[in-house]
Design an enzyme around this catalytic site. Structure first.
Site, short mmCIF file in Angstrom:
data_model
loop_
_atom_site.label_atom_id
_atom_site.label_comp_id
_atom_site.label_asym_id
_atom_site.label_seq_id
_atom_site.Cartn_x
_atom_site.Cartn_y
_atom_site.Cartn_z
N SER A 248 30.03 -16.68 56.95
CA SER A 248 29.52 -17.36 55.76
C SER A 248 30.46 -18.48 55.34
O SER A 248 31.69 -18.37 55.51
CB SER A 248 29.42 -16.33 54.64
OG SER A 248 29.21 -16.97 53.42
N TYR B 163 33.67 -9.66 49.26
CA TYR B 163 32.65 -9.93 50.29
C TYR B 163 33.15 -11.00 51.26
O TYR B 163 33.11 -10.82 52.48
CB TYR B 163 31.34 -10.37 49.63
CG TYR B 163 30.39 -11.03 50.61
CD1 TYR B 163 29.81 -10.29 51.64
CD2 TYR B 163 30.09 -12.39 50.53
CE1 TYR B 163 28.95 -10.89 52.55
CE2 TYR B 163 29.24 -13.00 51.43
CZ TYR B 163 28.67 -12.25 52.44
OH TYR B 163 27.84 -12.85 53.35
N LYS C 226 34.19 -10.99 55.50
CA LYS C 226 33.74 -11.92 56.55
C LYS C 226 34.95 -12.55 57.25
O LYS C 226 34.99 -12.69 58.47
CB LYS C 226 32.85 -13.01 55.96
CG LYS C 226 31.51 -12.52 55.47
CD LYS C 226 30.63 -12.07 56.64
CE LYS C 226 29.32 -11.47 56.19
NZ LYS C 226 28.55 -10.84 57.26
N1 LIG Z 1 21.64 -14.66 52.76
C1 LIG Z 1 22.78 -15.34 52.57
O1 LIG Z 1 22.90 -16.08 51.59
C2 LIG Z 1 23.90 -15.24 53.58
C3 LIG Z 1 24.85 -16.26 53.63
C4 LIG Z 1 25.90 -16.18 54.53
C5 LIG Z 1 26.00 -15.06 55.37
N2 LIG Z 1 25.08 -14.07 55.29
C6 LIG Z 1 25.22 -12.91 56.17
O2 LIG Z 1 24.12 -12.84 57.04
C7 LIG Z 1 23.79 -11.48 57.34
C8 LIG Z 1 22.33 -11.25 57.04
O3 LIG Z 1 22.10 -11.58 55.68
P1 LIG Z 1 20.66 -11.41 54.99
O4 LIG Z 1 20.59 -12.41 53.91
O5 LIG Z 1 19.62 -11.34 56.01
O6 LIG Z 1 20.88 -9.99 54.29
P2 LIG Z 1 19.96 -8.69 54.30
O7 LIG Z 1 20.58 -7.72 53.35
O8 LIG Z 1 18.54 -9.05 54.11
O9 LIG Z 1 20.15 -8.17 55.81
C9 LIG Z 1 21.22 -7.35 56.19
C10 LIG Z 1 20.63 -6.15 56.91
O10 LIG Z 1 21.68 -5.30 57.35
C11 LIG Z 1 21.28 -3.95 57.10
N3 LIG Z 1 22.53 -3.19 56.99
C12 LIG Z 1 23.49 -3.28 56.03
N4 LIG Z 1 24.48 -2.43 56.30
C13 LIG Z 1 24.15 -1.78 57.45
C14 LIG Z 1 24.78 -0.79 58.24
N5 LIG Z 1 25.95 -0.24 57.87
N6 LIG Z 1 24.17 -0.34 59.36
C15 LIG Z 1 22.97 -0.87 59.73
N7 LIG Z 1 22.33 -1.81 59.02
C16 LIG Z 1 22.92 -2.26 57.90
C17 LIG Z 1 20.45 -4.00 55.83
O11 LIG Z 1 19.56 -2.90 55.70
C18 LIG Z 1 19.70 -5.32 56.01
O12 LIG Z 1 18.49 -5.14 56.70
C19 LIG Z 1 24.74 -10.63 56.49
O13 LIG Z 1 25.82 -10.23 57.31
C20 LIG Z 1 25.20 -11.58 55.42
O14 LIG Z 1 26.47 -11.25 54.94
C21 LIG Z 1 24.02 -14.14 54.43
#
Ligand SMILES: NC(=O)c1ccc[n+]([C@@H]2O[C@H](COP(=O)([O-])OP(=O)(O)OC[C@H]3O[C@@H](n4cnc5c(N)ncnc54)[C@H](O)[C@@H]3O)[C@@H](O)[C@H]2O)c1
Length: 350
Positions: free
Chosen positions: A136, A160, A164
């Site tokens: 991120s 958080y 990362k």
């Molecule tokens: N959406 C944003 O703004 C953003 C920005 C930068 C980075 N990210 C990163 O991208 C990735 C996906 O983000 P997103 O927005 O799709 O979030 P999201 O919460 O929709 O997706 C994350 C998924 O991981 C699953 N999960 C969490 N912990 C778990 C575990 N221990 N075992 C198995 N599954 C698990 C959740 O059920 C969920 O389906 C994340 O790592 C997040 O940190 C997101």
């Protein structure tokens, strides 16, 4: 395989997608399936619904089986990796709410950092050493200058972001220790929008943390008004500026990264952003145009830890991956609104 593969060499790959039932994961699974790849999703559904994957099947006509398991469960990972062969993994699974990470840091370090270490051990034991990882722009903290290049100073300002950053360090150490690894670290800016079908999109539990779903819930009347945190930032209209990137562009960035890890060894890090920053008020006005609805807002105090402006220099992704974002803010708003209208309660409507 019915469809042509998007891989540079035309092969279809078998890809394990952790967190593939979530927001960015589900959009990426659509692109992978459409490109002819085979996908298995591993997700504990901590922040997702299995309905997202049923919708993915409606969009693509192909299924991505769900293994409901936790990335911290080494036995479950080993059993899966023993029973099926994978060419690569895309690792989305993680917790992502900044405020929650401040309140419950150990949950974040355990889930994100320890979970990733467990996943990496299981992958290595199964001889899967190609990985695309969701990092991120939050690892940059308060940037010294914008646009932000990958060599900018890092300094995440919350637990958080530190998870990362720690995972990035761990992946760099792993690639240095064992040259068989091939790792792509993708630093996302601000993912927004939804699939154009209106079938999948962002489905936050409770009050949304991100601006676009918040605005969208105000527009549909589920939330009364938007609080804009700070109207006195050193930006053209005084509100915070961010680099919103369409989730489908982001998903396609993962396919480009996958192609790269399949053909190269070592670790590399790239920004996935558009290179253009929009202020909160610009986004609000774009959303009002797309939805034809008013989005009432009021300016309130800045939040501690927030920053004025954050947008990417996306040129490394263009050079290394041959990828650049194509969909603009109007399209993000139109797609987010279509998703919101068709699913006012998210997947809870299904
Ligand atoms: N959406 C944003 O703004 C953003 C920005 C930068 C980075 N990210 C990163 O991208 C990735 C996906 O983000 P997103 O927005 O799709 O979030 P999201 O919460 O929709 O997706 C994350 C998924 O991981 C699953 N999960 C969490 N912990 C778990 C575990 N221990 N075992 C198995 N599954 C698990 C959740 O059920 C969920 O389906 C994340 O790592 C997040 O940190 C997101």
């Amino acid at each position: 395989m019915s469809e042509a593969s998007a891989s540079g060499d035309g092969r279809a790959w078998r890809v394990l997608v952790t967190g593939g039932a979530g927001y960015i994961g589900s959009h990426t699974v659509v692109e992978l399936l459409r490109a002819g790849h085979e996908v298995v999703v591993l997700d504990n559904l901590a922040n997702a619904s299995a309905e997202s994957l049923r919708r993915v099947e409606r969009i693509t006509g192909r299924a991505a089986p769900l293994v409901r398991a936790d990335i911290r469960d080494e036995d479950a990972l080993s059993a899966l990796l023993r029973s099926q062969r994978f060419d690569a993994a895309i690792h989305f699974a993680g917790l992502k709410a900044v405020g929650e990470s401040v309140a419950r840091p150990l949950d974040y370090y355990d889930n994100n950092v320890a979970g990733t270490a467990t996943l990496l051990r299981a992958l290595a034991a199964a001889d899967v050493r190609r990985l695309v990882f969701s990092s991120s722009a939050t690892v940059y903290g308060d940037p010294e200058r914008v646009p932000i290049t990958e060599d900018a100073r890092t300094g995440p300002t919350n637990p958080y972001g530190r998870t990362k950053w720690m995972i990035e360090l761990m992946l760099g150490d792993l690639a240095a220790a064992d040259p068989r690894w091939s790792i792509s670290i993708l630093r996302y800016f601000n993912p927004a929008g939804a699939h154009e079908s209106g079938l999948i999109g962002e489905d936050p539990r409770g009050v949304p943390n991100n601006l676009m779903p918040y605005v969208s819930q105000v527009a549909i009347g589920r939330l009364p008004q938007l609080s804009v945190f700070g109207g006195d930032w050193p930006t053209p209209d005084g509100t915070g500026v961010r680099d919103y990137i369409h989730v489908v562009d982001l998903a396609r960035g993962h396919l480009a990264a996958l192609d790269r890890v399949l053909g190269h060894r070592g670790a590399f890090t790239v920004n996935l952003g558009t290179g253009t920053g929009y202020s909160v008020l610009e986004l609000v006005r774009a959303f009002e145009r797309a939805s034809g609805r008013a989005v009432p807002y009021r300016i309130v105090d800045r939040r501690p830890g927030d920053i004025a402006a954050c947008y990417a220099d996306p040129s490394a992704a263009a050079t290394l991956l041959g990828w650049r974002a194509e969909l603009g803010l109007e399209r993000m708003c139109a797609d987010a609104w279509r998703w919101q209208q068709a699913n006012p309660q998210g997947y809870g409507d299904a």
